[in-house]
Design a protein around this motif. Structure first.
Motif, PDB file in Angstrom:
ATOM      1  N   PRO A  99      17.259  50.609  41.798  1.00  0.00           N
ATOM      2  CA  PRO A  99      18.185  50.993  40.594  1.00  0.00           C
ATOM      3  C   PRO A  99      17.925  51.473  39.346  1.00  0.00           C
ATOM      4  CG  PRO A  99      18.180  48.502  40.729  1.00  0.00           C
ATOM      5  CD  PRO A  99      17.079  49.006  41.782  1.00  0.00           C
ATOM      6  N   ILE A 100      16.567  51.436  39.038  1.00  0.00           N
ATOM      7  CA  ILE A 100      16.101  51.970  37.920  1.00  0.00           C
ATOM      8  C   ILE A 100      15.874  53.339  37.764  1.00  0.00           C
ATOM      9  CG2 ILE A 100      13.495  51.651  38.205  1.00  0.00           C
ATOM     10  CD1 ILE A 100      13.156  50.660  35.430  1.00  0.00           C
ATOM     11  N   TYR A 101      15.649  53.833  39.045  1.00  0.00           N
ATOM     12  CA  TYR A 101      15.208  55.420  39.404  1.00  0.00           C
ATOM     13  C   TYR A 101      16.347  56.430  38.704  1.00  0.00           C
ATOM     14  CZ  TYR A 101      11.010  55.817  41.964  1.00  0.00           C
ATOM     15  OH  TYR A 101       9.505  55.655  42.256  1.00  0.00           O
ATOM     16  N   PRO A 102      17.691  56.300  38.552  1.00  0.00           N
ATOM     17  CA  PRO A 102      18.548  57.279  37.911  1.00  0.00           C
ATOM     18  C   PRO A 102      18.223  56.876  36.575  1.00  0.00           C
ATOM     19  CG  PRO A 102      19.837  56.015  39.476  1.00  0.00           C
ATOM     20  CD  PRO A 102      18.281  55.336  39.494  1.00  0.00           C
ATOM     21  N   ILE A 103      17.844  55.878  35.887  1.00  0.00           N
ATOM     22  CA  ILE A 103      17.655  55.936  34.504  1.00  0.00           C
ATOM     23  C   ILE A 103      16.457  56.585  34.140  1.00  0.00           C
ATOM     24  CG2 ILE A 103      17.375  54.300  32.592  1.00  0.00           C
ATOM     25  CD1 ILE A 103      20.389  54.217  33.933  1.00  0.00           C
ATOM     26  N   LEU A 104      15.471  56.368  34.875  1.00  0.00           N
ATOM     27  CA  LEU A 104      14.091  56.907  34.911  1.00  0.00           C
ATOM     28  C   LEU A 104      14.099  58.302  34.789  1.00  0.00           C
ATOM     29  CD1 LEU A 104      11.702  54.837  37.085  1.00  0.00           C
ATOM     30  CD2 LEU A 104      11.340  55.136  34.762  1.00  0.00           C
ATOM     31  N   PHE A 105      15.053  59.093  35.620  1.00  0.00           N
ATOM     32  CA  PHE A 105      15.359  60.513  35.756  1.00  0.00           C
ATOM     33  C   PHE A 105      15.994  61.001  34.699  1.00  0.00           C
ATOM     34  CE2 PHE A 105      13.277  60.464  39.817  1.00  0.00           C
ATOM     35  CZ  PHE A 105      13.031  61.660  40.262  1.00  0.00           C
ATOM     36  N   LEU A 106      16.983  60.284  34.123  1.00  0.00           N
ATOM     37  CA  LEU A 106      17.802  60.668  33.001  1.00  0.00           C
ATOM     38  C   LEU A 106      16.871  60.779  31.806  1.00  0.00           C
ATOM     39  CD1 LEU A 106      20.666  61.505  31.501  1.00  0.00           C
ATOM     40  CD2 LEU A 106      20.972  58.926  31.302  1.00  0.00           C
ATOM     41  N   THR A 107      15.997  59.373  31.508  1.00  0.00           N
ATOM     42  CA  THR A 107      14.987  59.571  30.512  1.00  0.00           C
ATOM     43  C   THR A 107      14.210  60.639  30.334  1.00  0.00           C
ATOM     44  OG1 THR A 107      15.587  57.076  30.216  1.00  0.00           O
ATOM     45  CG2 THR A 107      13.634  58.061  28.909  1.00  0.00           C
ATOM     46  N   GLY A 108      13.555  61.058  31.595  1.00  0.00           N
ATOM     47  CA  GLY A 108      12.720  61.834  31.835  1.00  0.00           C
ATOM     48  C   GLY A 108      13.100  63.295  31.433  1.00  0.00           C
ATOM     49  N   ALA A 109      14.367  63.538  31.857  1.00  0.00           N
ATOM     50  CA  ALA A 109      14.828  64.831  31.354  1.00  0.00           C
ATOM     51  C   ALA A 109      15.136  64.730  29.969  1.00  0.00           C
ATOM     52  CB  ALA A 109      16.300  65.086  32.058  1.00  0.00           C
ATOM     53  N   LEU A 110      15.666  63.984  29.422  1.00  0.00           N
ATOM     54  CA  LEU A 110      15.864  64.084  27.936  1.00  0.00           C
ATOM     55  C   LEU A 110      14.256  64.147  27.020  1.00  0.00           C
ATOM     56  CD1 LEU A 110      18.149  60.946  27.247  1.00  0.00           C
ATOM     57  CD2 LEU A 110      18.700  63.366  27.020  1.00  0.00           C
ATOM     58  N   LEU A 111      13.465  63.205  27.763  1.00  0.00           N
ATOM     59  CA  LEU A 111      12.007  63.609  27.084  1.00  0.00           C
ATOM     60  C   LEU A 111      11.303  64.948  27.248  1.00  0.00           C
ATOM     61  CD1 LEU A 111       9.362  62.264  25.869  1.00  0.00           C
ATOM     62  CD2 LEU A 111       8.852  61.330  27.930  1.00  0.00           C
ATOM     63  N   SER A 112      11.309  65.194  28.487  1.00  0.00           N
ATOM     64  CA  SER A 112      10.717  66.651  28.887  1.00  0.00           C
ATOM     65  C   SER A 112      11.231  67.643  28.109  1.00  0.00           C
ATOM     66  CB  SER A 112      10.480  66.714  30.205  1.00  0.00           C
ATOM     67  OG  SER A 112      11.676  66.669  30.891  1.00  0.00           O
ATOM     68  N   GLY A 113      12.737  67.683  28.159  1.00  0.00           N
ATOM     69  CA  GLY A 113      13.505  68.887  27.756  1.00  0.00           C
ATOM     70  C   GLY A 113      13.395  68.654  26.141  1.00  0.00           C
ATOM     71  N   GLY A 114      13.488  67.642  25.632  1.00  0.00           N
ATOM     72  CA  GLY A 114      13.460  67.489  24.088  1.00  0.00           C
ATOM     73  C   GLY A 114      12.315  67.803  23.627  1.00  0.00           C
ATOM     74  N   ALA A 115      11.085  67.540  24.393  1.00  0.00           N
ATOM     75  CA  ALA A 115       9.654  67.906  23.958  1.00  0.00           C
ATOM     76  C   ALA A 115       9.649  69.348  24.172  1.00  0.00           C
ATOM     77  CB  ALA A 115       8.766  67.047  24.656  1.00  0.00           C
ATOM     78  N   LEU A 116      10.075  69.910  25.118  1.00  0.00           N
ATOM     79  CA  LEU A 116       9.779  71.379  25.186  1.00  0.00           C
ATOM     80  C   LEU A 116      10.352  72.098  24.136  1.00  0.00           C
ATOM     81  CD1 LEU A 116       8.585  73.889  26.711  1.00  0.00           C
ATOM     82  CD2 LEU A 116      10.648  73.801  28.111  1.00  0.00           C
ATOM     83  N   MET A 117      11.749  71.716  23.982  1.00  0.00           N
ATOM     84  CA  MET A 117      12.563  72.390  22.601  1.00  0.00           C
ATOM     85  C   MET A 117      11.944  72.122  21.388  1.00  0.00           C
ATOM     86  SD  MET A 117      16.478  71.636  21.650  1.00  0.00           S
ATOM     87  CE  MET A 117      16.178  69.942  21.149  1.00  0.00           C
ATOM     88  N   THR A 118      11.299  71.050  21.172  1.00  0.00           N
ATOM     89  CA  THR A 118      10.323  70.817  19.805  1.00  0.00           C
ATOM     90  C   THR A 118       9.266  71.636  19.492  1.00  0.00           C
ATOM     91  OG1 THR A 118      11.196  68.241  19.780  1.00  0.00           O
ATOM     92  CG2 THR A 118       9.310  68.980  18.447  1.00  0.00           C
ATOM     93  N   GLY A 119       8.604  71.757  20.535  1.00  0.00           N
ATOM     94  CA  GLY A 119       7.378  72.615  20.536  1.00  0.00           C
ATOM     95  C   GLY A 119       7.716  74.235  20.310  1.00  0.00           C
ATOM     96  N   ILE A 120       8.700  74.566  21.159  1.00  0.00           N
ATOM     97  CA  ILE A 120       9.239  76.093  20.888  1.00  0.00           C
ATOM     98  C   ILE A 120       9.878  76.323  19.682  1.00  0.00           C
ATOM     99  CG2 ILE A 120      10.999  77.659  21.665  1.00  0.00           C
ATOM    100  CD1 ILE A 120      10.607  76.576  24.405  1.00  0.00           C
ATOM    101  N   TYR A 121      10.605  75.291  19.148  1.00  0.00           N
ATOM    102  CA  TYR A 121      11.069  75.282  17.790  1.00  0.00           C
ATOM    103  C   TYR A 121      10.176  75.228  16.587  1.00  0.00           C
ATOM    104  CZ  TYR A 121      14.455  74.648  13.746  1.00  0.00           C
ATOM    105  OH  TYR A 121      14.989  74.745  12.530  1.00  0.00           O
ATOM    106  N   ALA A 122       9.158  74.377  16.577  1.00  0.00           N
ATOM    107  CA  ALA A 122       8.020  74.436  15.827  1.00  0.00           C
ATOM    108  C   ALA A 122       7.258  75.565  15.490  1.00  0.00           C
ATOM    109  CB  ALA A 122       7.229  73.119  16.204  1.00  0.00           C
ATOM    110  N   TYR A 123       6.945  76.294  16.840  1.00  0.00           N
ATOM    111  CA  TYR A 123       5.959  77.478  16.862  1.00  0.00           C
ATOM    112  C   TYR A 123       6.684  78.596  16.582  1.00  0.00           C
ATOM    113  CZ  TYR A 123       2.184  74.185  17.333  1.00  0.00           C
ATOM    114  OH  TYR A 123       1.145  73.070  17.077  1.00  0.00           O
ATOM    115  N   PHE A 124       7.724  78.622  17.381  1.00  0.00           N
ATOM    116  CA  PHE A 124       8.314  80.296  17.644  1.00  0.00           C
ATOM    117  C   PHE A 124       9.630  80.417  16.676  1.00  0.00           C
ATOM    118  CE2 PHE A 124       6.184  78.974  21.425  1.00  0.00           C
ATOM    119  CZ  PHE A 124       4.924  79.937  21.433  1.00  0.00           C
ATOM    120  N   TRP A 125      10.101  79.370  16.271  1.00  0.00           N
ATOM    121  CA  TRP A 125      11.402  79.715  15.435  1.00  0.00           C
ATOM    122  C   TRP A 125      10.871  80.693  14.231  1.00  0.00           C
ATOM    123  CZ3 TRP A 125      16.077  79.314  16.796  1.00  0.00           C
ATOM    124  CH2 TRP A 125      17.332  79.430  15.873  1.00  0.00           C
TER     125      TRP A 125
END
Length: 297
Positions: A99-125
């Motif tokens: 039952p932990i897998y749906p939570i793992l995927f949700l957290t992983g999506a937030l982490l990977s997407g948030g990290a990518l957005m942070t990198g793009i915003y920091a360097y390319f804005w």
């Protein structure tokens, strides 16, 4: 579950297109008289309108965006968690059936997407002002919290099945930690995807510097592939019946895995295609402060 995923992805994609339309259309009339594809697209999306949007119309679009954004939150939770549920409902795979897998995927999506957005915003804005710095530091704190929370969930995922040192889950996880591809977990995931980004973010927050935070975000986004590899592969390379690998021989029955050149090429093509589509859209749509990339450059 896969049918649910089709509907959820389709609905979320349509919602994002609607949000993009209502966010950009106030800027489109100024491009109606320009040539090229930008002008054509501006005329099509606004019905040939050339007059600017009034403050009342802009406020109405903002209210619509708030409603669409509110609808998008539960929809995003549903389809990201649904990917984890797609794995968790496979009863034949003991490692995934949790039952932990749906939570793992949700957290992983937030982490990977948030990290990518942070990198793009920091360097390319394009606007490196005080607001940019404050938001970059805030995103760094968010990514740091998500890294630590995802690591906590991963500890639960690994420690409970491995507690007594027996069972199919233990064998699969042991294969992940100390098998032939141990470096995928310890080097790409723990070192480059957790330890180094955490250190960079803490340094950036303490020194009030954006560059280390942006680098940490890009590192997390790139090395997140190692997390998915460690999630999918171990359960497939461990025999479900002990001795099966010795009892039956066939060139198609293998319990080892290494991505082929074709599989790597599909991954590279998918990444390049995604960046290409985004780049082309930014070139022709006013997504940066009402300007196209050509004007910003």
């Amino acid at each position: 579950m896969m049918a649910w995923m089709v509907w959820l992805y389709t609905a979320y994609g349509l919602l994002l297109l609607l949000e993009l339309y209502f966010a950009l259309r106030r800027h489109l009339p100024k491009y109606a008289n320009t040539g090229g594809f930008t002008g054509l697209l501006a005329r099509l999306l606004t019905g040939g309108r050339k007059t600017p949007f009034s403050p009342e119309e802009v406020a109405r679009d903002e209210r619509i965006l708030q409603v669409l954004g509110s609808l998008g939150v539960p929809l995003a939770i549903a389809f990201h968690g649904g990917v984890g549920a797609l794995f968790a409902t496979v009863l034949a795979q003991e490692l995934w059936h949790s039952p932990i897998y749906p939570i793992l995927f949700l957290t992983g999506a937030l982490l990977s997407g948030g990290a990518l957005m942070t990198g793009i915003y920091a360097y390319f804005w394009p606007h490196k002002d005080g607001a940019w710095k404050d938001l970059s530091l805030f995103l760094g704190r968010v990514v740091l919290g998500l890294i630590l929370f995802d690591l906590l969930l991963e500890w639960a995922e690994y420690s409970i099945p491995m507690w007594y040192g027996v069972g199919p889950e233990f064998e699969a996880l042991w294969h992940t930690l100390f098998g032939p591809f141990w470096y995928v977990y310890w080097v790409f995931h723990i070192l480059l995807g957790v330890a180094v980004p955490v250190g960079l973010i803490l340094y950036g927050l303490r020194s009030q510097r954006v560059a280390p935070i942006g680098l940490a975000g890009l590192l997390v986004a790139v090395t997140f592939l190692a997390i998915r590899l460690n999630l999918v592969i171990p359960s497939l390379v461990h025999p479900k019946l002990e001795g099966l690998v010795h009892a039956y021989h066939d060139h198609r029955l293998l319990f080892t895995y290494l991505p082929t050149w074709f599989e790597w090429s599909v991954v590279v093509f998918s990444v390049v295609l995604g960046f290409t589509v985004v780049y082309l859209l930014v070139r022709i749509l006013p997504v940066v402060e009402g300007k196209t990339l050509k004007e910003v450059g």
